[in-house]
Write an enzyme that holds these catalytic residues in place. Structure first.
Site, short mmCIF file in Angstrom:
data_model
loop_
_atom_site.label_atom_id
_atom_site.label_comp_id
_atom_site.label_asym_id
_atom_site.label_seq_id
_atom_site.Cartn_x
_atom_site.Cartn_y
_atom_site.Cartn_z
N LYS A 155 -11.10 -1.99 -7.73
CA LYS A 155 -10.92 -2.27 -9.15
C LYS A 155 -10.62 -3.75 -9.35
CE LYS A 155 -6.66 -3.18 -8.85
NZ LYS A 155 -5.49 -3.80 -9.36
N HIS A 185 -5.88 2.83 -5.45
CA HIS A 185 -5.02 3.19 -4.31
C HIS A 185 -3.80 4.00 -4.73
CE1 HIS A 185 -2.50 -0.31 -5.34
NE2 HIS A 185 -1.58 0.21 -4.58
N LYS A 189 -1.66 7.50 -2.72
CA LYS A 189 -0.24 7.59 -2.36
C LYS A 189 0.14 9.05 -2.21
CE LYS A 189 1.13 3.34 -4.84
NZ LYS A 189 1.82 2.46 -3.91
N GLU A 223 7.72 -4.28 -11.30
CA GLU A 223 7.63 -4.90 -9.97
C GLU A 223 8.51 -6.14 -9.94
OE1 GLU A 223 3.38 -4.31 -8.10
OE2 GLU A 223 3.13 -5.20 -10.08
N ASP A 242 -5.04 -5.09 -14.77
CA ASP A 242 -4.70 -4.97 -13.35
C ASP A 242 -4.08 -3.61 -13.04
OD1 ASP A 242 -4.32 -5.88 -10.69
OD2 ASP A 242 -2.27 -6.51 -11.14
N HIS A 247 -4.40 2.06 -12.37
CA HIS A 247 -3.41 2.94 -11.72
C HIS A 247 -2.65 3.84 -12.69
CE1 HIS A 247 -4.34 0.35 -8.47
NE2 HIS A 247 -3.49 -0.61 -8.74
N LYS A 333 5.41 -7.95 -13.88
CA LYS A 333 5.79 -8.73 -12.70
C LYS A 333 7.16 -9.36 -12.92
CE LYS A 333 1.67 -8.22 -10.81
NZ LYS A 333 1.48 -7.12 -9.85
C1 BG6 Z 1 -2.53 -3.70 -7.21
C2 BG6 Z 1 -2.35 -4.77 -8.25
O1 BG6 Z 1 -3.66 -2.94 -7.49
O2 BG6 Z 1 -1.39 -2.85 -7.19
C3 BG6 Z 1 -1.10 -5.56 -7.94
O3 BG6 Z 1 -3.49 -5.63 -8.27
C4 BG6 Z 1 0.09 -4.65 -7.79
O4 BG6 Z 1 -0.87 -6.52 -8.97
C5 BG6 Z 1 -0.21 -3.53 -6.81
O5 BG6 Z 1 1.20 -5.40 -7.36
C6 BG6 Z 1 0.90 -2.51 -6.74
O6 BG6 Z 1 0.61 -1.61 -5.72
P1 BG6 Z 1 1.75 -0.91 -4.86
O7 BG6 Z 1 1.05 0.03 -3.95
O8 BG6 Z 1 2.51 -2.00 -4.16
O9 BG6 Z 1 2.61 -0.22 -5.89
#
Ligand code: BG6
Length: 488
Positions: A155, A185, A189, A223, A242, A247, A333
């Site tokens: 993505k 992804h 999980k 995050e 993003d 997600h 972020k």
């Molecule tokens: C990614 C984003 O797809 O997912 C990032 O591009 C983000 O910006 C990340 O930090 C978060 O993934 P995870 O698995 O660390 O929660």
């Protein structure tokens, strides 16, 4: 054989030998996740026979690429490879710079296939930004590496509806839909899949999983990390593209979907796509965009940047199960904490019998919470009596952590799980063109008319407007209590 037995047989079969053609081989994702993930698949014998042909704009050869990979594994791999394990993995790594052209790439791939023998399969992994995706597809076509191969796409899939439709249209000129694996992804999980297990494997939850019993749902992914080396990518992407359209909406579908007829790709996609079809278009008035103070000073970020590093929104799924139930999504972020939770708040009962000052309801409604962090936790928080005289109530909780399970060590990192599934041809945890296009469609009012970005302090929970957005409710985070640590 029943469906379940077939699944078991499939899971037990070793994965066929594979050549992985890795586009963006020198990039951030390759270093953090893909190379460590593939090393683990090799070591765990889940996919022992692979050869990786990396390619990217960087002028490297096999040796310098191996050195780069070694540094990445030292930094990011969760287990430490022994010298002989590293030597074994290093011997499977090859590199062709894109300047060498499609024929050189094809040669390297065919050589790797010969080393693996006649059963070798081929999978392309496009770990490249959206604007480079089609160029990579063209390279694959020019190198005549399309037939019989699979392709994993990263993505974001486009940047709005028109570009997503165009991307899919051009992609389909080269690859058929069943060759394509669009990765998200979060779906790889372990705890995300546990949402399905918990919802559909038990009698307790499903009867109350609807508008009659649920007040509101929060999907909250703050995050602490910043943009780091990704300014160029992030400036043109922002938090909504993003994280949300990808997600968070995918997770929302697992939470909201109807029971599928089988745990199979088509059945699951059908139900997820129904959720997306029922979503009402995102109303810009229900969105808070934020940008952390200091973002504009990052090299590569425009001093006038309007890119959001934070987004919170309210959305609705207008179907029989969810009409009127608000879904609150938030991510950003440089926030106060890193968390990934889904919180289901139950409707509050009248409670009119409790004396005033009893404390009932004082800490918000009773909740079921899923934590998507690697430890995969779940908790049910509710009011119970404080020991002692009178009737005082406290919010107490039952907590479960995957770490307490005997097989906790078997957990695969999200990318490992998904790469393995793609090698096995299993689309269950991948997203579809139809679903993605619909998500861009519901996003279009926001993309056309985004509210202004508001500043927020590093280490905060976002701009103040997040509280108006969720009123009369409140954000579940920060938690009123920390997770109990398991003693296993
Ligand atoms: C990614 C984003 O797809 O997912 C990032 O591009 C983000 O910006 C990340 O930090 C978060 O993934 P995870 O698995 O660390 O929660």
């Amino acid at each position: 054989m029943t469906q379940v037995e077939r699944q078991y047989v499939k899971a037990a079969q070793a994965t066929a030998p594979h050549v992985v053609v890795l586009f963006g081989a020198a990039g951030d994702l390759a270093k953090r996740k893909l190379l460590p993930g593939m090393a683990n698949l090799v070591l765990s014998s889940l996919a022992p026979d692979i050869e990786i042909v990396g390619t990217s704009l960087e002028e490297l050869d096999d040796d310098s690429y191996r050195a780069q990979a070694k540094a990445a594994l030292d930094e990011f791999d969760r287990r430490h490879l022994s010298d002989s394990e590293w030597d074994d993995f290093a011997s499977k790594l090859h590199y062709v710079p894109s300047s060498a052209g499609p024929d050189a790439l094809a040669r390297a791939v065919h050589e790797a296939e010969e080393r693996l023998g006649p059963d070798a399969h081929r999978i392309h992994y496009l770990s490249v930004p959206p604007k480079a995706a089609l160029a990579a597809v063209d390279t694959i076509a020019a190198a005549r590496l399309v037939e019989g191969s699979r392709i994993i796409m990263e993505k974001p899939f486009g940047t709005d509806l028109a570009s997503a439709v165009e991307l899919n249209r051009r992609l389909h000129k080269t690859f058929t839909e069943d060759q394509i694996f669009r990765i998200d992804h979060f779906l790889g999980k372990e705890p995300a899949q546990n949402i399905l297990a918990i919802r559909f494997g038990n009698g307790l939850f499903e009867p109350i999983w609807n508008r009659n019993f649920i007040q509101q749902i929060q999907i909250d992914v703050p995050e602490t990390l910043g943009i780091e080396q990704r300014a160029a990518f992030y400036e043109s992407t922002g938090a909504y593209r993003d994280m949300v359209v990808t997600h968070l909406f995918q997770i929302l579908a697992f939470v909201a979907m109807e029971a599928p007829t089988a745990l199979e790709p088509q059945a699951i996609s059908e139900e997820k796509n129904k959720v997306f079809r029922s979503m009402t278009p995102i109303d810009p008035d229900n969105v808070v965009r934020g940008q952390y103070v200091g973002y504009k000073d990052i090299p590569g970020v425009s001093p006038e940047s309007e890119t959001e590093t934070f987004v919170a929104l309210k959305c609705f799924i207008d179907n029989w199960r969810w009409a009127g139930v608000p879904f609150y999504l938030r991510t950003g972020k440089k926030m106060a904490e890193g968390q990934r939770i889904i919180s289901i708040a139950f409707k509050e009962p009248p409670r009119s019998m409790f004396p005033s000052g009893s404390g009932v309801g004082a800490k918000g409604p009773d909740h079921l919470t899923f934590d998507l962090a690697d430890a995969s936790k779940m908790s049910l928080s509710f009011y119970g009596k404080r020991p002692g005289p009178g009737m005082r109530l406290d919010k107490i909780s039952m907590q479960f952590s995957m770490q307490e399970q005997a097989n906790a060590g078997d957990v695969l990192e999200a990318y490992e799980r998904l790469i393995l599934d793609a090698m096995r041809g299993d689309h269950t945890l991948f997203t579809t063109a139809e679903g993605i296009e619909r998500l861009w469609e519901v996003s279009q009012p926001l993309l056309d008319d985004p509210p202004p970005v508001r500043p927020y302090a590093v280490g905060s929970w976002g701009p103040n407007a997040i509280h108006q957005l969720i009123a009369p409710y409140a954000w579940r985070l920060p938690f009123e209590r920390v997770w109990r640590e398991s003693h296993h």
